[in-house]
Write an enzyme that holds these catalytic residues in place. Structure first.
Site, PDB file in Angstrom:
ATOM      1  N   ARG A 176      -7.633  -8.334   3.868  1.00 51.90           N
ATOM      2  CA  ARG A 176      -6.922  -8.863   2.706  1.00 51.90           C
ATOM      3  C   ARG A 176      -5.731  -9.662   3.187  1.00 51.90           C
ATOM      4  O   ARG A 176      -4.875  -9.130   3.906  1.00 51.90           O
ATOM      5  CB  ARG A 176      -6.414  -7.718   1.810  1.00 51.90           C
ATOM      6  CG  ARG A 176      -7.500  -6.832   1.228  1.00 51.90           C
ATOM      7  CD  ARG A 176      -8.222  -7.495   0.071  1.00 51.90           C
ATOM      8  NE  ARG A 176      -9.500  -6.873  -0.197  1.00 51.90           N
ATOM      9  CZ  ARG A 176      -9.708  -5.846  -1.016  1.00 51.90           C
ATOM     10  NH1 ARG A 176      -8.689  -5.333  -1.676  1.00 51.90           N
ATOM     11  NH2 ARG A 176     -10.902  -5.344  -1.191  1.00 51.90           N
ATOM     12  N   GLU A 188      -3.120 -10.465   1.715  1.00 50.96           N
ATOM     13  CA  GLU A 188      -2.023 -10.264   0.774  1.00 50.96           C
ATOM     14  C   GLU A 188      -0.729 -10.066   1.548  1.00 50.96           C
ATOM     15  O   GLU A 188      -0.680  -9.310   2.509  1.00 50.96           O
ATOM     16  CB  GLU A 188      -2.276  -9.007  -0.067  1.00 50.96           C
ATOM     17  CG  GLU A 188      -3.608  -8.985  -0.783  1.00 50.96           C
ATOM     18  CD  GLU A 188      -3.667  -9.970  -1.910  1.00 50.96           C
ATOM     19  OE1 GLU A 188      -2.597 -10.465  -2.332  1.00 50.96           O
ATOM     20  OE2 GLU A 188      -4.790 -10.278  -2.373  1.00 50.96           O
ATOM     21  N   ARG A 195       1.878   1.595   2.174  1.00 51.89           N
ATOM     22  CA  ARG A 195       0.533   2.028   1.809  1.00 51.89           C
ATOM     23  C   ARG A 195      -0.509   0.913   1.812  1.00 51.89           C
ATOM     24  O   ARG A 195      -1.628   1.099   1.343  1.00 51.89           O
ATOM     25  CB  ARG A 195       0.563   2.722   0.441  1.00 51.89           C
ATOM     26  CG  ARG A 195       1.153   1.872  -0.644  1.00 51.89           C
ATOM     27  CD  ARG A 195       1.242   2.597  -1.974  1.00 51.89           C
ATOM     28  NE  ARG A 195       1.487   1.632  -3.029  1.00 51.89           N
ATOM     29  CZ  ARG A 195       2.668   1.070  -3.276  1.00 51.89           C
ATOM     30  NH1 ARG A 195       3.732   1.411  -2.573  1.00 51.89           N
ATOM     31  NH2 ARG A 195       2.784   0.165  -4.229  1.00 51.89           N
ATOM     32  N   HIS A 196      -0.180  -0.242   2.341  1.00 52.18           N
ATOM     33  CA  HIS A 196      -1.149  -1.329   2.452  1.00 52.18           C
ATOM     34  C   HIS A 196      -1.302  -1.793   3.895  1.00 52.18           C
ATOM     35  O   HIS A 196      -0.334  -1.859   4.643  1.00 52.18           O
ATOM     36  CB  HIS A 196      -0.697  -2.556   1.636  1.00 52.18           C
ATOM     37  CG  HIS A 196      -0.729  -2.364   0.159  1.00 52.18           C
ATOM     38  ND1 HIS A 196       0.315  -1.821  -0.540  1.00 52.18           N
ATOM     39  CD2 HIS A 196      -1.688  -2.667  -0.753  1.00 52.18           C
ATOM     40  CE1 HIS A 196      -0.003  -1.787  -1.836  1.00 52.18           C
ATOM     41  NE2 HIS A 196      -1.203  -2.293  -1.983  1.00 52.18           N
ATOM     42  N   GLU A 231      -3.739   5.738  -5.566  1.00 48.83           N
ATOM     43  CA  GLU A 231      -5.090   5.279  -5.800  1.00 48.83           C
ATOM     44  C   GLU A 231      -5.874   5.296  -4.495  1.00 48.83           C
ATOM     45  O   GLU A 231      -5.395   4.839  -3.469  1.00 48.83           O
ATOM     46  CB  GLU A 231      -5.022   3.845  -6.340  1.00 48.83           C
ATOM     47  CG  GLU A 231      -6.363   3.216  -6.586  1.00 48.83           C
ATOM     48  CD  GLU A 231      -6.232   1.724  -6.882  1.00 48.83           C
ATOM     49  OE1 GLU A 231      -5.109   1.189  -6.844  1.00 48.83           O
ATOM     50  OE2 GLU A 231      -7.269   1.107  -7.150  1.00 48.83           O
ATOM     51  N   SER A 263     -12.041   2.745  -6.055  1.00 47.41           N
ATOM     52  CA  SER A 263     -12.430   2.176  -7.338  1.00 47.41           C
ATOM     53  C   SER A 263     -13.933   2.094  -7.422  1.00 47.41           C
ATOM     54  O   SER A 263     -14.584   1.784  -6.428  1.00 47.41           O
ATOM     55  CB  SER A 263     -11.906   0.745  -7.478  1.00 47.41           C
ATOM     56  OG  SER A 263     -10.636   0.743  -8.009  1.00 47.41           O
ATOM     57  N   ARG A 319      -6.264   5.155   3.844  1.00 45.52           N
ATOM     58  CA  ARG A 319      -5.458   5.743   2.774  1.00 45.52           C
ATOM     59  C   ARG A 319      -5.890   7.174   2.475  1.00 45.52           C
ATOM     60  O   ARG A 319      -5.061   8.033   2.191  1.00 45.52           O
ATOM     61  CB  ARG A 319      -5.519   4.900   1.500  1.00 45.52           C
ATOM     62  CG  ARG A 319      -4.548   5.470   0.472  1.00 45.52           C
ATOM     63  CD  ARG A 319      -4.378   4.622  -0.729  1.00 45.52           C
ATOM     64  NE  ARG A 319      -3.549   3.470  -0.481  1.00 45.52           N
ATOM     65  CZ  ARG A 319      -3.173   2.631  -1.442  1.00 45.52           C
ATOM     66  NH1 ARG A 319      -3.571   2.841  -2.674  1.00 45.52           N
ATOM     67  NH2 ARG A 319      -2.422   1.597  -1.159  1.00 45.52           N
TER      68      ARG A 319
END
Length: 428
Positions: free
Chosen positions: A207, A209, A215-216, A348, A351, A402
């Site tokens: 990613r 981002e 946490r990323h 989280e 998903s 995670r």
RNA sequence: GCCUCGGUAGUGUAGCGGCCUAUCAUACGGGCCUGUCGAGCCCGUGACACGGGUUCAAAUCCCGUCCGAGGCGCCA
């Protein structure tokens, strides 16, 4: 002479050869003690009087050496194991000073630790995280195999011409431009059309981002499944069992490592509690925090919701505005979807959803999300020649790292990645 | 992308205009000590991220650069 692992030292072998890293050196006038470490434990090497040679005084911590000598039955050392050395061989010295001293009383910053990860991981509590992570994944793999899932590998270099959501890393691919894949989603669905029926993949996801949080990660290990002739409820059942199987495996295999990390974990009974998105909104309203149905929950809101649960739970029925194009709308109210997130308190983890399997609806969903269906022709094609209804889950944010972080209650995701890739780090 | 905070010996820190030729711990070097084990005791080496500015005086204040941490946002 054959090497004995330190953990295997026993009275039975009185002459031994042990090899490892020098953890500590204590030098007295006529006796030299070296605490030697290998992957199985610690022992004390004792070198007396005449055995001490001048070069031995120059040995630096973390050097690699082998020693032969007598395994002392009733070790006087508090380390428990002790070898009275008759010959000592330096295999490879360590430079001094160490850029990071793993066994100093002073703790190093995470940055210093990551810059010198090979030294940082010599600590057993840091290594333990990765043993546990491995065991967790093995438990999940065993479970998925037992449920007839096929493990697959899909491309990580992809031609996705659009930017639907997350930013992708661009790479040169000969004469073309390509991207590093952020999710195996499209490919695992194509495999459902191909008749695999149940697939899972464990692999890297990327990613681009520019997030800067504990946490990323920009590269992480995603664990993804997809199953045919199934809906979101089936996928949730597989997910909670897979996570439980992983944790059960950790408990069975890694109790010493859990002790090293200082974390007691327990198995939560299945099924995990389910709560709908709408119910979450009601909870927030009850706290005087009205929530816009078009918006994802903020970390603060997730804390309020997460406080109502002991551990794992599902949030189901997410609004379609918050879900990707491939998510199946709820037939009763298309504003919502047949989707879920697995949560652990406020965090989280995973998903999932029932997927759209009708190609016409899929095209509609692309347009509704502002995407051009033509860019996804290779994907939609697989839906036009017999695609079963299907569902699955994966890791939209982090994945295996995670889950490990949550399980061990670690404060920084970087602890769970050997060589983390974040906003600024690409070395080592 | 936004906001906040920070960069002082190998490591981790104190100091936040003159008392700093900079504190403490640990590590490292030397010395004493046949058994230590967070060894102990004595001595010693070692640092203010970089560039510019303010000031009689800058580690300390200001600006810029580089590097980092945390939070938010982003997160098919």
């Amino acid at each position: 002479m054959e090497r004995t692992f330190i953990g295997d030292l026993s009275i039975a072998n009185s002459r031994v050869r042990v090899c490892g890293w020098v953890q500590e050196i204590r030098r007295l006038k006529n006796i030299l003690f070296i605490i030697l470490r290998d992957s199985t434990g610690l022992c004390q090497l004792t070198i007396k009087g005449d055995m001490i040679e001048p070069w031995m005084d120059q040995i630096q911590r973390e050097s690699v050496l082998c020693a032969e000598g007598e395994n002392i039955k009733d070790g006087i050392s508090k380390a428990g194991r002790e070898v009275s050395v008759t010959s000592l061989e330096l295999l490879n010295g360590a430079r001094s000073p160490l850029p990071l001293a793993p066994f100093d009383p002073v703790k190093a910053d995470i940055e210093t630790r990551l810059n010198n990860r090979f030294l940082d991981l010599r600590r057993k509590d840091h290594l333990a995280i990765f043993r546990i992570k491995s065991s967790l994944l093995y438990g999940i793999r065993k479970f998925l195999h037992s449920q007839n899932f096929i493990e697959v590998q899909t491309p990580k270099v992809v031609a996705s011409a659009t930017e639907g959501g997350a930013d992708l890393f661009a790479v040169k691919y000969f004469e073309s431009n390509a991207y590093l894949n952020q999710s195996p989603q499209l490919y695992k669905e194509i495999l459902i059309s191909a008749g695999f029926e149940r697939v899972f993949e464990v692999g890297p996801a990327f990613r681009a981002e520019k997030h800067n949080t504990t946490r990323h990660l920009n590269e992480f290990t995603s664990v993804d499944i997809e199953m045919g002739f199934s809906d979101h409820n089936d996928a949730m059942a597989v997910l909670e069992q897979a996570v439980s199987a992983g944790i059960a495996n950790v408990l069975a295999e890694r109790s010493l490592d859990l002790t090293a990390v200082g974390k007691a974990i327990s198995l939560q009974k299945t099924p995990f509690p389910r709560i709908s998105f709408s119910e979450c909104c009601d909870i927030l309203s009850g706290q005087g925090q009205d929530h816009n149905v078009e918006e994802d929950f903020s970390p603060e809101e997730l804390k309020i919701i997460g406080d109502r649960f002991e551990g794992f739970y599902f949030i189901t029925g997410w609004p379609s505005s918050l879900r990707p194009f491939y998510t199946m709308p709820d037939q009763k109210d298309p504003q919502f979807t047949n989707s879920f997130d697995l949560q652990y308190r406020e965090k989280e983890i995973t998903s999932g959803a029932q997927r759209v399997h009708d190609p016409e609806l899929l095209k509609e969903r692309f347009l509704a999300k502002g995407l051009n269906p033509e860019d996804f022709d290779f994907y939609i094609k697989a839906f036009e020649y017999g695609m079963p209804p299907h569902a699955g889950w994966g890791h939209p944010v982090i994945g295996l790292e995670r889950l490990t972080m949550i399980l061990l209650d670690l404060q920084n995701i970087r602890e769970t990645s050997l060589f983390p890739r974040d906003r600024t780090r690409i070395k080592p």
